[in-house]
Design a protein around this motif. Structure first.
Motif, PDB file in Angstrom:
ATOM      1  N   LEU A 159       0.875  -1.210  -0.044  1.00 16.66           N
ATOM      2  CA  LEU A 159       0.062   0.105  -0.038  1.00 16.66           C
ATOM      3  C   LEU A 159       0.896   1.037   0.026  1.00 16.66           C
ATOM      4  O   LEU A 159       0.572   2.116   0.622  1.00 16.66           O
ATOM      5  CB  LEU A 159      -0.759   0.045   1.249  1.00 16.66           C
ATOM      6  CG  LEU A 159      -1.949  -1.186   1.240  1.00 16.66           C
ATOM      7  CD1 LEU A 159      -2.586  -1.251   2.526  1.00 16.66           C
ATOM      8  CD2 LEU A 159      -2.684  -1.270   0.000  1.00 16.66           C
ATOM      9  N   ASP A 160       1.959   1.280  -0.650  1.00 15.08           N
ATOM     10  CA  ASP A 160       2.906   2.438  -0.880  1.00 15.08           C
ATOM     11  C   ASP A 160       3.521   3.039   0.467  1.00 15.08           C
ATOM     12  O   ASP A 160       3.688   4.105   0.604  1.00 15.08           O
ATOM     13  CB  ASP A 160       2.279   3.495  -1.804  1.00 15.08           C
ATOM     14  CG  ASP A 160       2.126   3.180  -2.949  1.00 15.08           C
ATOM     15  OD1 ASP A 160       2.968   2.096  -3.515  1.00 15.08           O
ATOM     16  OD2 ASP A 160       1.080   3.384  -3.662  1.00 15.08           O
ATOM     17  N   ALA A 161       3.340   2.074   1.602  1.00 16.62           N
ATOM     18  CA  ALA A 161       3.603   2.604   3.004  1.00 16.62           C
ATOM     19  C   ALA A 161       4.762   1.764   3.478  1.00 16.62           C
ATOM     20  O   ALA A 161       6.170   2.399   3.401  1.00 16.62           O
ATOM     21  CB  ALA A 161       2.689   2.668   3.593  1.00 16.62           C
ATOM     22  N   ASP A 162       4.408   0.703   3.992  1.00 18.32           N
ATOM     23  CA  ASP A 162       5.725  -0.167   4.804  1.00 18.32           C
ATOM     24  C   ASP A 162       6.290  -0.961   3.701  1.00 18.32           C
ATOM     25  O   ASP A 162       5.850  -1.765   2.709  1.00 18.32           O
ATOM     26  CB  ASP A 162       4.839  -1.281   5.639  1.00 18.32           C
ATOM     27  CG  ASP A 162       4.044  -0.461   6.778  1.00 18.32           C
ATOM     28  OD1 ASP A 162       4.755   0.678   7.175  1.00 18.32           O
ATOM     29  OD2 ASP A 162       3.018  -0.928   7.183  1.00 18.32           O
ATOM     30  N   VAL A 163       7.792  -0.980   4.075  1.00 16.80           N
ATOM     31  CA  VAL A 163       8.628  -1.803   3.455  1.00 16.80           C
ATOM     32  C   VAL A 163       8.636  -3.207   3.604  1.00 16.80           C
ATOM     33  O   VAL A 163       8.785  -3.496   4.772  1.00 16.80           O
ATOM     34  CB  VAL A 163      10.176  -0.890   3.223  1.00 16.80           C
ATOM     35  CG1 VAL A 163      11.049  -2.054   2.375  1.00 16.80           C
ATOM     36  CG2 VAL A 163      10.113   0.242   2.734  1.00 16.80           C
ATOM     37  N   VAL A 164       8.412  -4.023   2.529  1.00 16.87           N
ATOM     38  CA  VAL A 164       8.368  -5.556   2.851  1.00 16.87           C
ATOM     39  C   VAL A 164       9.834  -6.184   2.608  1.00 16.87           C
ATOM     40  O   VAL A 164      10.143  -7.057   3.430  1.00 16.87           O
ATOM     41  CB  VAL A 164       7.227  -6.212   2.006  1.00 16.87           C
ATOM     42  CG1 VAL A 164       7.202  -7.648   2.072  1.00 16.87           C
ATOM     43  CG2 VAL A 164       5.773  -5.573   2.411  1.00 16.87           C
ATOM     44  N   MET A 165      10.200  -5.886   1.496  1.00 21.88           N
ATOM     45  CA  MET A 165      11.368  -6.436   1.212  1.00 21.88           C
ATOM     46  C   MET A 165      12.208  -5.143   0.529  1.00 21.88           C
ATOM     47  O   MET A 165      11.796  -4.261  -0.169  1.00 21.88           O
ATOM     48  CB  MET A 165      11.426  -7.466  -0.046  1.00 21.88           C
ATOM     49  CG  MET A 165      12.753  -8.097  -0.116  1.00 21.88           C
ATOM     50  SD  MET A 165      12.630  -9.160  -1.789  1.00 21.88           S
ATOM     51  CE  MET A 165      12.346  -8.146  -2.888  1.00 21.88           C
ATOM     52  N   ALA A 166      13.746  -5.111   0.737  1.00 21.69           N
ATOM     53  CA  ALA A 166      14.780  -4.321   0.027  1.00 21.69           C
ATOM     54  C   ALA A 166      15.880  -5.272  -0.580  1.00 21.69           C
ATOM     55  O   ALA A 166      16.473  -5.834   0.272  1.00 21.69           O
ATOM     56  CB  ALA A 166      15.130  -2.996   0.969  1.00 21.69           C
ATOM     57  N   ALA A 167      16.309  -4.655  -1.523  1.00 23.87           N
ATOM     58  CA  ALA A 167      17.304  -5.605  -2.297  1.00 23.87           C
ATOM     59  C   ALA A 167      18.255  -4.575  -3.207  1.00 23.87           C
ATOM     60  O   ALA A 167      17.634  -3.491  -3.424  1.00 23.87           O
ATOM     61  CB  ALA A 167      16.714  -6.753  -2.919  1.00 23.87           C
TER      62      ALA A 167
END
Length: 180
Positions: A159-167
């Motif tokens: 929902l364009d808010a919380d980051v679930v994964m970053a790579a």
């Protein structure tokens, strides 16, 4: 034998001996790393890049993951391109933002390779996913790219808010020649 026939035979022989050289430009993607993972959404994820052999210039990316939730257009993938300058990565002007299903099912740059390994339904049900031998299609690589070395950062958000994964993954624009 006339002079005209002799010159035609020489031209035919020269055409047979001539070698056509074609230059193909591609993205070499190496050293992927997942540096943040929200385990409430994705239990585990692994990304690797490898070549199939010494003579194959392409690096193929594999992704393995297990999700706890269905992934649909409520997730957004954000791609940020950084240029490698003076031994550091500086943010460039290229950004791409896609809803997850739109990325997989419609995008020709990043999504085409993932589409081969995933079901053609959206949202993608929770479970285990294994995506093999992914590359950016050669025909989608722009002839002129603003830089030759860099890094692509990818953030998957809900929902364009919380980051679930970053790579991230390092990239280099290369070209090789083929003879036909």
């Amino acid at each position: 034998m006339q002079l005209g026939e002799l010159s035609n035979q020489k031209q035919d022989r020269a055409d047979q001996l001539s070698i056509k050289v074609q230059r193909i430009q591609y993205f070499s993607t190496e050293h992927p790393k997942i540096y943040y993972l929200d385990t409430n959404h994705i239990e585990y994820a692994n990304v690797t890049a490898r070549r199939h052999g010494r003579k194959d210039p392409f690096y193929y990316v594999d992704i393995h993951a297990r999700t706890h939730v269905a992934l649909g257009n409520n997730y957004t993938a954000h791609f940020y391109f950084f240029e490698f300058l003076s031994n550091q990565y500086k943010r460039g002007f290229i950004e791409m933002h896609f809803r997850y299903c739109d990325l997989i099912l419609n995008n020709k740059f990043f999504g085409a390779a993932m589409k081969k390994n995933l079901p053609a339904i959206c949202p993608f049900p929770k479970g285990e996913y294994h995506l093999y031998n992914m590359t950016i299609p050669i025909e989608e690589v722009p002839r002129v790219f603003p830089f030759t070395r860099g890094r692509i950062y990818v953030n998957l958000t809900i929902l364009d808010a919380d980051v679930v994964m970053a790579a991230y993954i390092d990239l280099e624009v290369k070209e090789f020649t083929t003879r036909t």
